[in-house]
Design an enzyme around this catalytic site. Structure first.
Site, PDB file in Angstrom:
ATOM      1  CB  SER A 264     -43.827 -73.946 -40.364  1.00  0.00           C
ATOM      2  OG  SER A 264     -43.952 -72.540 -40.291  1.00  0.00           O
TER       3      SER A 264
ATOM      4  CE1 TYR B 271     -38.960 -73.599 -42.658  1.00  0.00           C
ATOM      5  CE2 TYR B 271     -40.817 -72.086 -42.501  1.00  0.00           C
ATOM      6  CZ  TYR B 271     -40.032 -73.079 -41.954  1.00  0.00           C
ATOM      7  OH  TYR B 271     -40.326 -73.566 -40.700  1.00  0.00           O
TER       8      TYR B 271
END
Length: 254
Positions: free
Chosen positions: A140, A155
């Site tokens: 990501s 995350y």
């Protein structure tokens, strides 16, 4: 790009990027292995894969935080197809939280987004060396910069770890002819935000703001990410390894 007789494992293939990637590989004549927790969704996506070229995929229902399930992914693939050519470590979960929320959220992020990819890759490596195959880790842009206006510390840390895993692994396995790359999407139209606990109205608003603010004025679709994964897994990318490929409609520029 032709993946005829190539065996491709895709984790997190129940929905989103994983499902789109499995279908695109199937369109390129690959023998796909769909791994996920939602058996109904896996069966639905498998039917789409089989419709593409008539090649029946392998479905493996697995919880990747369970080591025995991870081992079964490899053993079942080898039993069915006898080889592994591409491993797509796509399974993961979005976990929101801040430093004030304690250590448990980080433990969950690492145990879901990093550890299963590490173990699965470790088990697949001997077969990838044999086939001179390659690995794609789906990361990501959160690995590369903090996400504005929301708390996603666990995350972000887990995805940064996955990117370093890509680089270290590429260096280690390069001499064996195995390539390793990372694909780092920005905001993508998947069920990611719902899994993080956001309501439909909140998600709609977030998507609207993103589409109006990123330079290309559109959000990334799962199929866009799948196309990039297909390219990196193909012979056209034969000299690319240890790289991080951002696909974000320009979000990193903001």
């Amino acid at each position: 790009m032709d993946f005829n007789n190539k065996v491709v494992i895709i984790t997190g293939a129940s929905s989103g990027i994983g499902a789109a990637t499995a279908i695109e590989f199937a369109k390129q004549s690959a023998k796909v292995v769909l791994v996920g927790r939602n058996e109904e969704a896996l069966n639905f996506n498998a039917s789409k894969c089989e419709d593409a070229k008539g090649i029946k995929p392998l479905i493996i229902k697995a919880e990747l935080t369970n080591d025995e399930d991870v081992k079964r992914v490899i053993s079942a693939t080898i039993e069915q197809f006898g080889r592994i050519d591409v491993l797509v470590n796509n399974a993961g979960v979005g976990i929101s939280g801040s430093i004030r929320d304690g250590i448990e959220l980080l433990d969950r992020a690492i145990s879901t987004n990093v550890r299963p990819a590490y173990l699965l890759t470790s088990l697949a490596t001997p077969y990838l060396v044999q086939s001179k195959g390659n690995i794609i880790n789906v990361s990501s842009i959160a690995a590369l910069k903090p996400i504005k206006n929301v708390e996603f510390l666990p995350y972000c840390m887990s995805k940064a770890a996955l990117d370093q895993f890509t680089r270290c692994l590429a260096l280690e396995l390069g001499k064996d002819g195995v390539r390793v790359n990372s694909v780092n999407p920005g905001a993508t139209k998947t069920n990611f935000m719902a899994a993080c606990g956001y309501s439909k109205d909140q998600i709609d608003e977030i998507f609207k703001v993103r589409e109006q603010s990123v330079p290309l004025l559109k959000m990334v679709k799962s199929e866009d990410v799948a196309d990039l994964i297909i390219f990196l897994a193909s012979d056209r990318a034969s000299c690319i390894t240890g790289s991080t490929y951002v696909i974000d409609s320009g979000e990193m520029l903001m």
